[in-house]
Design a protein around this motif. Sequence first.
Motif, PDB file in Angstrom:
ATOM      1  N   GLN A  21       2.808   0.729  -3.520  1.00  0.00           N
ATOM      2  CA  GLN A  21       2.808   0.953  -2.082  1.00  0.00           C
ATOM      3  C   GLN A  21       4.212   1.372  -1.652  1.00  0.00           C
ATOM      4  OE1 GLN A  21       0.056   0.859  -0.235  1.00  0.00           O
ATOM      5  NE2 GLN A  21      -1.133   0.301  -2.060  1.00  0.00           N
ATOM      6  N   GLN A 227      -8.115  13.897 -11.099  1.00  0.00           N
ATOM      7  CA  GLN A 227      -6.814  13.600 -10.518  1.00  0.00           C
ATOM      8  C   GLN A 227      -6.217  12.346 -11.141  1.00  0.00           C
ATOM      9  OE1 GLN A 227      -7.366  13.530  -6.220  1.00  0.00           O
ATOM     10  NE2 GLN A 227      -8.615  15.383  -6.305  1.00  0.00           N
ATOM     11  N   ARG A 229      -2.777   9.564 -10.842  1.00  0.00           N
ATOM     12  CA  ARG A 229      -1.770   9.116  -9.890  1.00  0.00           C
ATOM     13  C   ARG A 229      -0.931   7.991 -10.471  1.00  0.00           C
ATOM     14  NH1 ARG A 229      -2.297   4.725  -5.757  1.00  0.00           N
ATOM     15  NH2 ARG A 229      -3.900   3.271  -6.439  1.00  0.00           N
ATOM     16  N   SER A 232       1.812   6.617  -5.103  1.00  0.00           N
ATOM     17  CA  SER A 232       1.355   7.597  -4.118  1.00  0.00           C
ATOM     18  C   SER A 232       1.426   9.032  -4.636  1.00  0.00           C
ATOM     19  CB  SER A 232       2.203   7.487  -2.844  1.00  0.00           C
ATOM     20  OG  SER A 232       3.575   7.717  -3.130  1.00  0.00           O
ATOM     21  N   SER A 259     -10.710  19.467  -2.641  1.00  0.00           N
ATOM     22  CA  SER A 259     -10.562  18.193  -1.941  1.00  0.00           C
ATOM     23  C   SER A 259      -9.768  17.194  -2.771  1.00  0.00           C
ATOM     24  CB  SER A 259     -11.942  17.609  -1.631  1.00  0.00           C
ATOM     25  OG  SER A 259     -12.672  17.355  -2.815  1.00  0.00           O
ATOM     26  N   TRP A 260      -9.042  16.345  -2.073  1.00  0.00           N
ATOM     27  CA  TRP A 260      -8.295  15.278  -2.723  1.00  0.00           C
ATOM     28  C   TRP A 260      -9.038  13.968  -2.525  1.00  0.00           C
ATOM     29  CZ3 TRP A 260      -4.229  16.073  -5.873  1.00  0.00           C
ATOM     30  CH2 TRP A 260      -3.618  17.325  -5.805  1.00  0.00           C
ATOM     31  N   LEU A 261      -9.079  13.150  -3.554  1.00  0.00           N
ATOM     32  CA  LEU A 261      -9.802  11.889  -3.514  1.00  0.00           C
ATOM     33  C   LEU A 261      -8.925  10.792  -2.918  1.00  0.00           C
ATOM     34  CD1 LEU A 261     -11.368  11.961  -7.102  1.00  0.00           C
ATOM     35  CD2 LEU A 261     -12.446  12.694  -4.962  1.00  0.00           C
ATOM     36  N   SER A 262      -9.585   9.734  -2.475  1.00  0.00           N
ATOM     37  CA  SER A 262      -8.842   8.550  -2.062  1.00  0.00           C
ATOM     38  C   SER A 262      -8.233   7.898  -3.302  1.00  0.00           C
ATOM     39  CB  SER A 262      -9.761   7.553  -1.357  1.00  0.00           C
ATOM     40  OG  SER A 262     -10.721   7.024  -2.269  1.00  0.00           O
ATOM     41  N   PHE A 263      -7.233   7.046  -3.109  1.00  0.00           N
ATOM     42  CA  PHE A 263      -6.601   6.374  -4.234  1.00  0.00           C
ATOM     43  C   PHE A 263      -7.623   5.563  -5.025  1.00  0.00           C
ATOM     44  CE2 PHE A 263      -2.150   6.218  -2.094  1.00  0.00           C
ATOM     45  CZ  PHE A 263      -2.008   7.576  -2.349  1.00  0.00           C
ATOM     46  N   ASP A 264      -8.524   4.883  -4.320  1.00  0.00           N
ATOM     47  CA  ASP A 264      -9.534   4.073  -5.010  1.00  0.00           C
ATOM     48  C   ASP A 264     -10.442   4.942  -5.868  1.00  0.00           C
ATOM     49  OD1 ASP A 264      -8.553   1.743  -3.925  1.00  0.00           O
ATOM     50  OD2 ASP A 264      -9.979   1.699  -2.264  1.00  0.00           O
ATOM     51  N   ASP A 265     -10.810   6.127  -5.343  1.00  0.00           N
ATOM     52  CA  ASP A 265     -11.682   7.021  -6.115  1.00  0.00           C
ATOM     53  C   ASP A 265     -10.956   7.590  -7.332  1.00  0.00           C
ATOM     54  OD1 ASP A 265     -13.827   6.629  -4.439  1.00  0.00           O
ATOM     55  OD2 ASP A 265     -13.421   8.388  -3.197  1.00  0.00           O
ATOM     56  N   ASP A 267      -8.596   6.061  -9.023  1.00  0.00           N
ATOM     57  CA  ASP A 267      -8.556   4.969  -9.997  1.00  0.00           C
ATOM     58  C   ASP A 267      -9.914   4.750 -10.638  1.00  0.00           C
ATOM     59  OD1 ASP A 267      -5.920   4.650  -9.288  1.00  0.00           O
ATOM     60  OD2 ASP A 267      -6.275   2.944  -7.967  1.00  0.00           O
TER      61      ASP A 267
END
Length: 294
Positions: A21, A227, A229, A232, A259-265, A267
Amino acid sequence: MLDDVASLLHLPIVGDLHAFQPLHIDVAMLMLVELLMVSPEVAMAETGHCNGPYVRLSWLRDIYQRRCQTQHWTAAARAYLFHLLGCTPFANKSATHVHVVFLDALRDLTQTRRYAWGAVGLVHMYDHLNDASISTNRQVTGYITLLQCWMYEHFSSVAECNADPDYDEVSPRACRWIATKKTVKKISTVTYRQRLDRLRIPDVCWMPYWEHRPVQDFHLISCFSGQLRWGSVVVRCRPKRVMRQFGYVQGIPAHPDGSWLSFDDVDNKWTHYSDHLAQQVTYVLCLVSVRPTT
């Protein structure tokens, strides 16, 4: 690609991605106090000197020596590993500073091996190359050793380097190469560009690690398409462009989903990587010349 990192550096490409974070400077100081056993005054002075949640690599070397002298081995190990990470995958344009947020991955030293450090190196290399591709930028940074050795393996006609005659295939593939500043600097940027422009298919080594496979076997996660990560920082991994490197026939890769995924997606897809592998293309594309009818 993930396979390049695994073969060149022998870093694990299977494991977790850390959900860092954004770190406020006050939290950074508390982390330094807790994990490196420095006083609040020392932590405040260092972050103040760096104008943010950063520490100098030279400061970390000093902290490492101090913790060894006092036999605080866990804090010494954290300082050593933090310095190592700051010089390798987390190297930045400053060449002297490293972000304190990465220290959190060393909180529990018994858990550090659960992270996919090879994927981490790839994420940061991609991120720095994205910056370097901007026309107004005049510098490339990141883990340059990784980039150099990748070039030596795949494009021997572009970059000049000597192979170590004493190299043992058991060692990481990057140890195979000997490069000096004199070798790198004697060729101008214009020359490099000309060599790149002249590249043809036979000039590229598509499968450089086949003799290295008995030591570092190919892992299917290298075909992960999606993707990646680290905190961030999010990048795209597109193995469909280099399927020949994995021993498969190269097809024409489709354009990536914009499209970009959420961090949870991100992971979740990485955790279930076996459901998101680039298809192993088995057909050969033939170009047929058709004579126009009159």
